[in-house]
Write a protein that holds these residues in place. Structure first.
Motif, PDB file in Angstrom:
ATOM      1  N   UNK A   1       0.849  -1.198   0.000  1.00  0.00           N
ATOM      2  CA  UNK A   1       0.000   0.000   0.000  1.00  0.00           C
ATOM      3  C   UNK A   1       0.883   1.247   0.000  1.00  0.00           C
ATOM      4  N   UNK A   2       0.663   2.140  -0.932  1.00  0.00           N
ATOM      5  CA  UNK A   2       1.457   3.361  -1.050  1.00  0.00           C
ATOM      6  C   UNK A   2       0.710   4.530  -0.397  1.00  0.00           C
ATOM      7  N   UNK A   3       1.440   5.323   0.387  1.00  0.00           N
ATOM      8  CA  UNK A   3       0.840   6.441   1.113  1.00  0.00           C
ATOM      9  C   UNK A   3       0.088   7.387   0.173  1.00  0.00           C
ATOM     10  N   UNK A   4       0.725   7.778  -0.918  1.00  0.00           N
ATOM     11  CA  UNK A   4       0.136   8.773  -1.805  1.00  0.00           C
ATOM     12  C   UNK A   4      -1.054   8.221  -2.592  1.00  0.00           C
ATOM     13  N   UNK A   5      -1.036   6.925  -2.878  1.00  0.00           N
ATOM     14  CA  UNK A   5      -2.192   6.326  -3.546  1.00  0.00           C
ATOM     15  C   UNK A   5      -3.412   6.336  -2.634  1.00  0.00           C
ATOM     16  N   UNK A   6      -3.175   6.212  -1.330  1.00  0.00           N
ATOM     17  CA  UNK A   6      -4.274   6.235  -0.359  1.00  0.00           C
ATOM     18  C   UNK A   6      -4.840   7.641  -0.207  1.00  0.00           C
ATOM     19  N   UNK A   7      -3.949   8.627  -0.033  1.00  0.00           N
ATOM     20  CA  UNK A   7      -4.416   9.975   0.334  1.00  0.00           C
ATOM     21  C   UNK A   7      -4.850  10.832  -0.843  1.00  0.00           C
ATOM     22  N   UNK A   8      -4.274  10.618  -2.021  1.00  0.00           N
ATOM     23  CA  UNK A   8      -4.537  11.536  -3.140  1.00  0.00           C
ATOM     24  C   UNK A   8      -6.017  11.725  -3.477  1.00  0.00           C
ATOM     25  N   UNK A   9      -6.821  10.653  -3.503  1.00  0.00           N
ATOM     26  CA  UNK A   9      -8.243  10.858  -3.829  1.00  0.00           C
ATOM     27  C   UNK A   9      -8.984  11.700  -2.796  1.00  0.00           C
ATOM     28  N   UNK A  10      -8.416  11.816  -1.595  1.00  0.00           N
ATOM     29  CA  UNK A  10      -9.110  12.517  -0.507  1.00  0.00           C
ATOM     30  C   UNK A  10      -8.612  13.947  -0.284  1.00  0.00           C
ATOM     31  N   UNK A  11      -7.520  14.321  -0.936  1.00  0.00           N
ATOM     32  CA  UNK A  11      -6.948  15.659  -0.751  1.00  0.00           C
ATOM     33  C   UNK A  11      -7.940  16.779  -1.088  1.00  0.00           C
ATOM     34  N   UNK A  12      -8.715  16.669  -2.179  1.00  0.00           N
ATOM     35  CA  UNK A  12      -9.654  17.755  -2.495  1.00  0.00           C
ATOM     36  C   UNK A  12     -10.716  17.993  -1.422  1.00  0.00           C
ATOM     37  N   UNK A  13     -10.926  17.011  -0.534  1.00  0.00           N
ATOM     38  CA  UNK A  13     -11.961  17.135   0.496  1.00  0.00           C
ATOM     39  C   UNK A  13     -11.455  17.840   1.755  1.00  0.00           C
ATOM     40  N   UNK A  14     -10.145  18.118   1.830  1.00  0.00           N
ATOM     41  CA  UNK A  14      -9.565  18.700   3.044  1.00  0.00           C
ATOM     42  C   UNK A  14      -9.890  20.187   3.154  1.00  0.00           C
ATOM     43  N   UNK A  15     -10.125  20.637   4.382  1.00  0.00           N
ATOM     44  CA  UNK A  15     -10.321  22.066   4.597  1.00  0.00           C
ATOM     45  C   UNK A  15      -8.967  22.739   4.804  1.00  0.00           C
ATOM     46  N   UNK A  16      -8.969  24.048   5.080  1.00  0.00           N
ATOM     47  CA  UNK A  16      -7.718  24.798   5.181  1.00  0.00           C
ATOM     48  C   UNK A  16      -6.793  24.230   6.247  1.00  0.00           C
ATOM     49  N   UNK A  17      -7.312  23.994   7.449  1.00  0.00           N
ATOM     50  CA  UNK A  17      -6.481  23.482   8.539  1.00  0.00           C
ATOM     51  C   UNK A  17      -5.960  22.077   8.246  1.00  0.00           C
ATOM     52  N   UNK A  18      -6.780  21.277   7.604  1.00  0.00           N
ATOM     53  CA  UNK A  18      -6.366  19.921   7.248  1.00  0.00           C
ATOM     54  C   UNK A  18      -5.287  19.944   6.173  1.00  0.00           C
ATOM     55  N   UNK A  19      -5.365  20.932   5.258  1.00  0.00           N
ATOM     56  CA  UNK A  19      -4.326  21.091   4.247  1.00  0.00           C
ATOM     57  C   UNK A  19      -2.984  21.420   4.911  1.00  0.00           C
ATOM     58  N   UNK A  20      -3.017  22.215   5.964  1.00  0.00           N
ATOM     59  CA  UNK A  20      -1.787  22.549   6.687  1.00  0.00           C
ATOM     60  C   UNK A  20      -1.189  21.295   7.324  1.00  0.00           C
ATOM     61  N   UNK A  21      -2.051  20.464   7.898  1.00  0.00           N
ATOM     62  CA  UNK A  21      -1.579  19.202   8.470  1.00  0.00           C
ATOM     63  C   UNK A  21      -1.009  18.301   7.379  1.00  0.00           C
ATOM     64  N   UNK A  22      -1.700  18.257   6.246  1.00  0.00           N
ATOM     65  CA  UNK A  22      -1.250  17.420   5.133  1.00  0.00           C
ATOM     66  C   UNK A  22       0.115  17.880   4.623  1.00  0.00           C
ATOM     67  N   UNK A  23       0.289  19.199   4.484  1.00  0.00           N
ATOM     68  CA  UNK A  23       1.573  19.747   4.056  1.00  0.00           C
ATOM     69  C   UNK A  23       2.681  19.332   5.013  1.00  0.00           C
ATOM     70  N   UNK A  24       2.390  19.422   6.318  1.00  0.00           N
ATOM     71  CA  UNK A  24       3.391  19.056   7.316  1.00  0.00           C
ATOM     72  C   UNK A  24       3.751  17.574   7.185  1.00  0.00           C
TER      73      UNK A  24
END
Length: 265
Positions: free
Chosen positions: A1-24
């Motif tokens: 299982x690849x990290x980016x394959x898991x998260x990529x479909x869900x990135x557009x659903x993140x809010x501003x604060x979640x995007x900051x966590x994702x960036x980190x």
């Protein structure tokens, strides 16, 4: 299982604060893999409950699965770095090539894109900084933004860059393209710019945590496989081109209709 394959479909659903966590998370995968949820939460200034909610939102059942997949992904990346990309089949390499471009575009923060476009609306002088292969890319970027009516300055050698950096004003915008993000000249340049009324500093780097990325006002990171032929770098820079084009298109999309005559065919 690849990290980016898991998260990529869900990135557009993140809010501003979640995007900051994702960036980190993306910038600190090597660090996070060995830390507890409490340690990571503290570094992100959020509660463990908030971070766990974020982990589940990007596709993991819990923090344990989250770190396990990160370790697996990093292990595979390290194994791939030791192999020549031309050992794999041509089909596999094409798939990796396209996946890197897709991931680089998918994870772009729309708000960051809009922020740069809004800054461009004030018609700043654009300063481009790059070395090596990125210099060839910058010639194309200079052409694009000059065509859109911007004054673009691209100093190609170090002595000229030293002169030009003294001319940059607070209302200007600086683009720095560096995949590694560790070049001493760029670090010194950014330190100089931040010691005076600072322009907007936008960097395009690799996804790994690096100095240029952390010193920038806005960073866009790309995914790519580093390639070397006879000790010369031939790494694909298509993802960087795509991001710079998207920045310009975002600006043009919000520009006054009477300013530009755009034709889509």
């Amino acid at each position: 299982m690849d990290f980016f394959e898991v998260v990529n479909p869900r990135v557009p659903e993140l809010n501003k604060n979640e995007h900051l966590l994702f960036d980190y998370v993306v910038k600190n995968l090597n660090i996070i893999k060995n830390k507890s949820i409490r340690e990571v939460s503290d570094e992100c200034y959020v509660s463990t409950t908030t971070f766990l909610r974020f982990v589940r939102k990007i596709g993991f059942s819990g923090y344990s699965e989250f770190t396990t997949v990160i370790k697996y992904t990093l292990l595979n990346q390290n194994l791939e770095e030791k192999r020549s990309p031309f050992v794999v089949s041509q089909k596999d390499y094409k798939e990796e090539y396209l996946k890197n471009i897709n991931e680089s575009v998918r994870v772009i923060d729309a708000k960051k894109l809009a922020e740069v476009a809004n800054y461009l609306a004030h018609q700043p002088i654009i300063y481009l900084f790059a070395k090596g292969m990125n210099k060839q890319l910058m010639h194309y970027i200079k052409y694009l933004f000059t065509t859109a009516g911007f004054l673009v300055v691209f100093p190609e050698d170090q002595p000229l860059r030293r002169v030009v950096q003294k001319q940059i004003r607070a209302q200007d915008i600086v683009f720095i393209l560096t995949y590694q993000g560790k070049d001493d000249e760029w670090v010194q340049l950014m330190q100089h710019l931040k010691n005076s009324p600072s322009p907007l500093i936008v960097s395009l780097t690799g996804a790994d945590n690096n100095v240029v990325q952390n010193m920038s006002d806005i960073n866009f990171y790309v995914f790519t496989d580093e390639l070397f032929l006879n000790k010369m770098e031939i790494t694909s820079h298509i993802s960087m081109i795509a991001i710079m084009e998207l920045i310009l298109y975002q600006y043009l999309d919000s520009a006054d209709e009477e300013t530009y005559h755009l034709v889509f065919k």
